[in-house]
Design a protein around this motif. Structure first.
Motif, PDB file in Angstrom:
ATOM      1  N   ARG A 135       0.833  -1.209   0.000  1.00 31.83           N
ATOM      2  CA  ARG A 135       0.000   0.000   0.000  1.00 31.83           C
ATOM      3  C   ARG A 135       0.864   1.253   0.000  1.00 31.83           C
ATOM      4  NH1 ARG A 135      -2.024   3.756   3.285  1.00 31.83           N
ATOM      5  NH2 ARG A 135      -0.909   2.930   5.090  1.00 31.83           N
ATOM      6  N   ASP A 148       2.100   1.823  -3.529  1.00 35.56           N
ATOM      7  CA  ASP A 148       1.021   2.313  -4.390  1.00 35.56           C
ATOM      8  C   ASP A 148       0.729   3.792  -4.131  1.00 35.56           C
ATOM      9  OD1 ASP A 148       0.670  -0.095  -5.687  1.00 35.56           O
ATOM     10  OD2 ASP A 148      -0.876  -0.804  -4.296  1.00 35.56           O
ATOM     11  N   VAL A 168       5.130   0.567  -9.835  1.00 34.11           N
ATOM     12  CA  VAL A 168       5.004  -0.438  -8.786  1.00 34.11           C
ATOM     13  C   VAL A 168       4.570  -1.765  -9.409  1.00 34.11           C
ATOM     14  CG1 VAL A 168       3.866  -1.101  -6.629  1.00 34.11           C
ATOM     15  CG2 VAL A 168       4.408   1.305  -7.074  1.00 34.11           C
ATOM     16  N   HIS A 180       3.569  -5.749  -8.250  1.00 38.84           N
ATOM     17  CA  HIS A 180       3.269  -6.687  -7.171  1.00 38.84           C
ATOM     18  C   HIS A 180       3.429  -8.102  -7.715  1.00 38.84           C
ATOM     19  CE1 HIS A 180       1.709  -3.369  -4.769  1.00 38.84           C
ATOM     20  NE2 HIS A 180       0.992  -2.988  -5.827  1.00 38.84           N
TER      21      HIS A 180
END
Length: 325
Positions: free
Chosen positions: A49, A52, A63, A65
Motif C-alpha cells: 500500500r 502504491d 510499482v 506486485h
C-alpha cells in the motif's frame, strides 16, 4: 550534460519501518530523469500500500506486485521491466545521499565508463561508520577493475553502490535462491566492461539489521562457494589478478569461519576451512601485498591458535554496536 533515463530497481519485502526513507531519498535526487521500479516481492506487511501511494504522487514510480521469489528474483524482474539506458539497485531498508545518482552518472559519462562506483556508510543504531578503505579516484580497464573488485580494501561485490550500463545485463541475471547473490555474478559483470570508474565518496547508506539476510544467524556457505567460483574464473581468464582472487577467497573463508565460532558441533567444517585458507596462502604470490598486518595476524591465529582466536572473537562480538531490528 543531457540527462539520460536511469532505472532504479528497489525490491521491497517486510521493510515497513524503513521504506519511506529509502523512497524519499531516491525521489529527492538532484538527478531527476529516473524511473523508480518498486518490486513488491509479496510483502505481507503494509509495504504494498505504501508503494502504491507513492506511485500516485510521482509519475516516475512504477510499482509491481509479484509472488515472493526472493531478492534475486525481484531484481531480475526489475531488470526485465526497466526502460532506462542505465541501471541502479538499492535495497529497500537503505537510503542514498541526494547527489549519488548525479555523481555516478557524471563520472561514468566523463570517463566513458561502463560502471561507475562510489563508497558507502554503515548505519548502526548508535553510530555511522564510513567505509574509508580507499581515498583515491580510480579509472580502470577490465583487468584493473577485476583486481580492485577482489582486493580486501576494494569497492566490494555489492550491487547497490554502482551505476551500470544496462547492456551489461543482456546475458547476466542474479542467481535465484542464493544468499550473497552479488558474489556470484559481480565478477561476471566486471568481465564485461571495458572501463570502470570509482570515487571514494560515501553516497550509499547501508543499514545494519539483525533481520537482514546478511545478518541471519544460520550458517551461510555461499561466500565460500561464490568466491571459489570467482577465483577459478579469474585464474583461467585473467591470471594477472590471481593473487587478489586467492585473497578474496580467504576473506570469504574467514567470514564463514567466524559464524562457526558460535556453534559447538562444527569441528570438521572449521578444519576444512582452515585447510582451504592454508592452501590459498601458499598459492598467493605475496600475503603482504594483499592483507594488512592485522588481517595477517588474524589468519595465523585461525590456523595455529584457534582456541585463542575463538575467545577473542566472542569477546569482540559482545562489544559490537546494536543493529536495527
Amino acid at each position: 550534460m543531457k540527462e539520460e533515463l536511469i532505472s532504479i530497481i528497489v525490491p521491497v519485502y517486510k521493510v515497513e519501518k524503513y521504506i519511506h526513507e529509502c523512497i524519499d531519498s531516491i525521489l529527492s535526487q538532484t538527478y531527476k530523469n529516473i524511473e523508480l521500479l518498486l518490486i513488491d516481492d509479496g510483502s505481507p506487511d503494509n509495504c504494498p500500500r505504501i508503494c502504491d501511494n507513492y506511485a500516485l504522487k510521482d509519475k516516475r514510480i512504477k510499482v509491481y506486485h509479484k509472488k515472493n521469489g526472493g531478492l534475486s528474483d525481484a531484481r531480475n524482474f526489475g531488470i526485465d521491466n526497466s526502460t532506462g539506458k542505465y541501471l541502479m539497485f538499492i535495497d529497500s531498508d537503505d537510503y542514498i545521499e541526494k547527489d549519488m545518482v548525479e555523481l555516478l552518472y557524471k563520472n561514468l559519462k566523463l570517463n566513458n565508463a561502463d560502471i561507475s562506483i562510489c563508497d558507502c556508510t554503515f548505519i548502526y543504531k548508535d553510530k555511522k561508520i564510513k567505509n574509508d578503505k580507499r581515498t583515491d579516484f580510480l579509472v580502470m580497464n577490465r583487468e584493473q577493475a577485476l583486481s580492485e573488485l577482489n582486493k580486501q580494501n576494494g569497492f566490494g561485490f555489492a550491487a547497490w553502490n554502482k551505476l551500470y550500463k544496462k547492456e551489461i545485463f543482456k546475458k547476466i541475471r542474479f542467481p535465484i535462491g542464493k544468499i550473497n547473490e552479488d558474489w556470484y555474478i559481480m565478477y561476471k559483470i566486471f568481465s564485461q566492461v571495458k572501463k570502470a570508474v570509482y570515487q571514494p565518496d560515501s553516497k550509499y547508506n547501508y543499514r545494519q539489521r539483525k533481520s537482514s539476510i546478511s545478518k541471519n544467524t544460520l550458517i551461510n556457505y555461499n561466500p565460500i562457494l561464490a568466491s571459489s567460483r570467482c577465483r577459478r574464473f579469474i585464474i583461467n581468464k585473467y591470471p594477472i589478478s590471481s593473487n587478489e582472487a586467492y585473497g578474496n577467497e580467504i576473506i570469504a573463508d574467514i567470514s564463514v569461519y567466524n559464524k562457526l565460532m558460535l556453534i559447538k558441533k562444527c569441528k570438521i567444517k572449521k578444519d576444512y576451512i582452515r585447510k582451504n585458507i592454508k592452501r590459498n596462502i601458499y598459492r598467493m604470490n605475496s600475503l603482504n601485498n594483499y592483507f594488512k598486518i592485522s588481517k595477517i595476524l588474524q589468519i595465523y591465529m585461525i590456523l595455529y591458535i584457534p582456541i585463542m582466536y575463538k575467545l577473542i572473537y566472542i569477546i569482540k562480538e559482545k562489544k559490537k554496536s546494536n543493529f536495527f531490528d
